[in-house]
Scaffold this motif. Structure first.
Motif, PDB file in Angstrom:
ATOM      1  N   UNK A 267       7.562   0.242  13.213  1.00 29.87           N
ATOM      2  CA  UNK A 267       8.178   0.796  11.899  1.00 29.87           C
ATOM      3  C   UNK A 267       7.205   0.690  10.979  1.00 29.87           C
ATOM      4  N   UNK A 268       6.400  -0.187  10.564  1.00 25.36           N
ATOM      5  CA  UNK A 268       5.315  -0.440   9.713  1.00 25.36           C
ATOM      6  C   UNK A 268       4.188   0.261  10.264  1.00 25.36           C
ATOM      7  N   UNK A 269       3.885   0.310  11.526  1.00 26.19           N
ATOM      8  CA  UNK A 269       2.579   0.745  11.894  1.00 26.19           C
ATOM      9  C   UNK A 269       2.889   2.396  11.690  1.00 26.19           C
ATOM     10  N   UNK A 270       3.973   2.783  12.134  1.00 22.38           N
ATOM     11  CA  UNK A 270       4.352   4.308  11.990  1.00 22.38           C
ATOM     12  C   UNK A 270       4.051   4.665  10.572  1.00 22.38           C
ATOM     13  N   UNK A 271       4.787   4.124   9.677  1.00 24.14           N
ATOM     14  CA  UNK A 271       4.633   4.315   8.246  1.00 24.14           C
ATOM     15  C   UNK A 271       3.243   4.385   7.679  1.00 24.14           C
ATOM     16  N   UNK A 272       2.327   3.498   8.107  1.00 20.21           N
ATOM     17  CA  UNK A 272       1.080   3.325   7.768  1.00 20.21           C
ATOM     18  C   UNK A 272       0.239   4.746   8.209  1.00 20.21           C
ATOM     19  N   UNK A 273       0.360   5.120   9.640  1.00 19.61           N
ATOM     20  CA  UNK A 273      -0.227   6.081  10.353  1.00 19.61           C
ATOM     21  C   UNK A 273       0.100   7.381   9.573  1.00 19.61           C
TER      22      UNK A 273
ATOM     23  N   UNK B 171       0.719  -1.265  -0.011  1.00 18.78           N
ATOM     24  CA  UNK B 171      -0.021  -0.067  -0.014  1.00 18.78           C
ATOM     25  C   UNK B 171       0.583   1.224   0.062  1.00 18.78           C
ATOM     26  N   UNK B 172       2.004   1.239   0.479  1.00 20.52           N
ATOM     27  CA  UNK B 172       2.882   2.423   0.379  1.00 20.52           C
ATOM     28  C   UNK B 172       4.206   2.127  -0.158  1.00 20.52           C
ATOM     29  N   UNK B 173       4.392   1.067  -0.592  1.00 23.50           N
ATOM     30  CA  UNK B 173       5.506   0.542  -1.350  1.00 23.50           C
ATOM     31  C   UNK B 173       7.022   0.720  -0.599  1.00 23.50           C
ATOM     32  N   UNK B 174       6.817   0.253   0.769  1.00 26.15           N
ATOM     33  CA  UNK B 174       8.155   0.414   1.734  1.00 26.15           C
ATOM     34  C   UNK B 174       8.629  -0.905   1.949  1.00 26.15           C
ATOM     35  N   UNK B 175       9.890  -1.305   2.129  1.00 24.67           N
ATOM     36  CA  UNK B 175      10.162  -2.479   2.487  1.00 24.67           C
ATOM     37  C   UNK B 175      10.845  -2.389   4.199  1.00 24.67           C
TER      38      UNK B 175
ATOM     39  N   UNK C 145      -2.507   9.722   7.363  1.00 25.34           N
ATOM     40  CA  UNK C 145      -2.455  11.227   7.636  1.00 25.34           C
ATOM     41  C   UNK C 145      -2.189  12.143   6.651  1.00 25.34           C
ATOM     42  N   UNK C 146      -1.328  11.943   5.804  1.00 18.09           N
ATOM     43  CA  UNK C 146      -0.613  12.516   4.670  1.00 18.09           C
ATOM     44  C   UNK C 146      -1.949  12.647   3.313  1.00 18.09           C
ATOM     45  N   UNK C 147      -2.286  11.506   3.183  1.00 16.46           N
ATOM     46  CA  UNK C 147      -3.563  11.200   2.379  1.00 16.46           C
ATOM     47  C   UNK C 147      -4.664  12.109   2.702  1.00 16.46           C
TER      48      UNK C 147
END
Length: 358
Positions: free
Chosen positions: A339-345, A322-326, A349-351
């Motif tokens: 780290x994954x949960x923070x990136x999703x949050x 969904x965010x294209x991060x590894x 928020x950004x969207x």
């Protein structure tokens, strides 16, 4: 001032009002109301404090600009502006995020369900690995896990496992886990060393003690109850006494079963809560407005059929599609999901900020 801050003074006023109410003897003697107001204050405090700080920064910028015309003070004023202008921008971004509409379910406990899906025994084994991953993460957060129902797989893991996660802000952190979790690895039973791809699905449902507009009393006349003997640990009592409960909501066909507790009463209580939560999820999914914000985020609908993440063992990598991060696989499987949960949050928020600023 940005229009988004128009309501911020009302937040500050409400915080002042709450502080006064919480020292009122009538409120202090009413434990339920006191807890509700304390929780509201906790939710508003950061926003109010940030806005008050922002106002001080704005006042500082105004004063510094007025001093620019003074030859003796101009250098000091320039230095102040160099510090205050970036701080103003940072606070504005923080306030925008704080003012985003809050998901009303964020503070709720969740009913978490993991199922082995595509891939046979390996999918079930991976479902067990995911349960261990979430169990470790829950322990790191100080949360509690209670298994509601499980169907162990003969090869290991589970064909399905349902459990309650309770604690602070559980749903806010785990709501992005719903969807398909794909694993790529060499199964223990693979004799030729070939990498297999399997899938387990995750469902995340807020726990509702009393769902707005829906309680068990509302549906009990449409529910069939079956009692059966529980299997598994528990000694002779489990084999001789029928303690398992299966509830079926006849109009929808939804069914839940509960075997975790040693008594019919305990299993019946948990089964009723689970059935109400699943019915709520079913109704919410039919209502377009309930998931409008989730669709706007662009990070996936969270349906169990969506493949949201791949766990690639040969490459020691977890990819969130969904965010294209590894992310590094080993820490994740040990329960380090921060780290994954923070990136999703942040992505969410950004969207939502982009949507709000259209």
């Amino acid at each position: 001032m940005n229009p988004i801050f128009a309501k911020l003074q009302t937040v500050v006023d409400r915080v002042d009002e709450l502080n006064n109410l919480l020292v009122d003897p009538d409120v202090m003697s009413d434990s339920k109301r006191f807890q509700e107001l304390s929780k509201e204050l906790g939710n508003l405090n950061e926003t109010a404090e940030t806005f008050l700080h922002y106002q001080k920064v704005i006042d500082g910028i105004t004063e510094a600009k007025e001093m620019l015309s003074d030859k003796e003070m101009s250098e000091l004023a320039k230095a102040d502006l160099e510090q205050l202008e970036p701080e103003k921008n940072q606070l504005e971004e923080k306030l925008k995020i704080l003012m985003l509409p809050k998901d009303p379910n964020d503070d709720k406990n969740i009913i978490f369900e993991i199922r082995g899906s595509e891939g046979g025994d390996e999918a079930n084994i991976f479902a067990g690995d995911l349960f261990d991953m979430y169990r470790r993460y829950a322990e790191s957060q100080g949360w509690n896990i209670d298994i509601i129902d499980d169907t162990p797989s003969e090869a290991g893991g589970y064909s399905q496992i349902t459990f309650l996660v309770s604690g602070d802000s559980v749903y806010s952190k785990l709501k992005f886990e719903m969807g398909g979790h794909r694993v790529q690895r060499i199964p223990a039973t693979e004799s030729k060393g070939r990498v297999h791809t399997s899938l387990a699905t995750v469902s995340v449902m807020p726990e509702f003690e009393e769902t707005p507009g829906l309680t068990f009393d509302d549906i009990k006349n449409d529910v069939r109850e079956d009692v059966f003997r529980s299997g598994g640990a528990g000694g002779q009592n489990v084999n001789k006494v029928s303690t398992g409960i299966r509830l079926t909501h006849i109009p929808s066909g939804l069914a839940v079963r509960m075997t975790e507790e040693r008594t019919q009463y305990g299993n019946r209580d948990k089964a009723q809560k689970l059935l109400v939560s699943r019915l709520y999820e079913l109704e919410a999914s039919k209502n377009e407005s309930q998931y409008a914000e989730m669709r706007k985020t662009g990070i996936g609908s969270g349906n169990r059929g969506d493949k949201i993440r791949t766990y690639n063992y040969p490459q020691d990598r977890v990819t969130d599609h969904r965010i294209g991060e590894n992310f590094s696989l080993k820490p994740v499987m040990k329960g380090d999901l921060d780290k994954i949960i923070s990136a999703m949050v942040i992505a969410d928020q950004t969207a939502r900020l982009k949507e709000m600023n259209k």
